[in-house]
Motif scaffolding. Sequence first.
Motif, mmCIF file in Angstrom:
data_model
loop_
_atom_site.group_PDB
_atom_site.id
_atom_site.type_symbol
_atom_site.label_atom_id
_atom_site.label_comp_id
_atom_site.label_asym_id
_atom_site.label_seq_id
_atom_site.Cartn_x
_atom_site.Cartn_y
_atom_site.Cartn_z
ATOM 1 N N GLU A 48 96.470 87.893 46.390
ATOM 2 C CA GLU A 48 97.329 88.717 47.239
ATOM 3 C C GLU A 48 97.830 87.883 48.407
ATOM 4 O OE1 GLU A 48 97.278 92.927 49.782
ATOM 5 O OE2 GLU A 48 95.499 92.265 48.702
ATOM 6 N N GLY A 49 99.132 87.925 48.644
ATOM 7 C CA GLY A 49 99.710 87.239 49.789
ATOM 8 C C GLY A 49 99.457 85.747 49.829
ATOM 9 N N GLY A 50 99.418 85.111 48.657
ATOM 10 C CA GLY A 50 99.178 83.674 48.614
ATOM 11 C C GLY A 50 97.717 83.286 48.656
ATOM 12 N N VAL A 51 96.823 84.278 48.795
ATOM 13 C CA VAL A 51 95.380 84.022 48.860
ATOM 14 C C VAL A 51 94.736 84.401 47.532
ATOM 15 C CG1 VAL A 51 93.211 84.548 50.032
ATOM 16 C CG2 VAL A 51 95.355 84.481 51.328
ATOM 17 N N THR A 52 94.079 83.444 46.899
ATOM 18 C CA THR A 52 93.314 83.708 45.680
ATOM 19 C C THR A 52 91.841 83.802 46.053
ATOM 20 O OG1 THR A 52 94.902 82.495 44.300
ATOM 21 C CG2 THR A 52 92.711 82.880 43.382
#
Length: 255
Positions: A9-13
């Motif tokens: 989500e939002g570039g965060v894995t």
Amino acid sequence: MDWITVAAEGGVTTITLNRPEVMNALNRGLRGELTQALRAGHAGRVIVLTGAGRAFCSGQDLGDAQSLGAVDFEAVLRDEYVPMIRAITEAPVPVIAAVNGVAAGAGANLALACDLVIAAESASFIQAFARIGLIPDAGGTSFLPRRVGMQRAMGAALLAEPVSARTAEAWGMIWEAVPDDRFADVVAARAAQLAAGPTGAYAALKQALRGAFDQDLETQLALEARLQGTCGASADFQEGVAAFLEKRRPKFTGT
């Protein structure tokens, strides 16, 4: 069986070790899934590694069938642990270890392999190997003395005593220890900050810093110059300068 869970989500894995019934101990299946997930996570902008339940990771699963009887430890480390650790250290994106509880043995060194270690105050780090007649592995003999110095590394390995999160912070073993009730919020904020950052510069600085202890000053200066040349030609650098001059937040794209 899913030994891990992955959420993006939002570039965060966010990768969560998911064997809470055994404190997220590492078996062959988990190591394989984790290595694959770490590599796939390179497509994002930041990776967060954490554990389900009350522990981060208790290290090698001593109940795993491959741990009983004659085991070729060298082969297991070479074929399973080394790719897992390299998937972290060679990742082009920042990797955060969100240590929510005990990190023991290979679990401690899995955390120390990450670029940024954030721990809950209740967490602890244990180089437990000597308790069963082994030496630190999963990169521990490299990561630990570089972070805390030889005497503390020797003490942690020889005595195999828990090191509290606050002590680990004071030693420079980790970036920060935070109160348990703020832990999730702090990790989320740090991850969001990095996900919005200049990913190309992050990849370059990781390359420079990871090799800093292994080469002389002249070699390091040359590497800095080459990497800085690449960063200076990026769109993110242009955006960073423009944002500074215009007194606004930069909008980095990773290009």
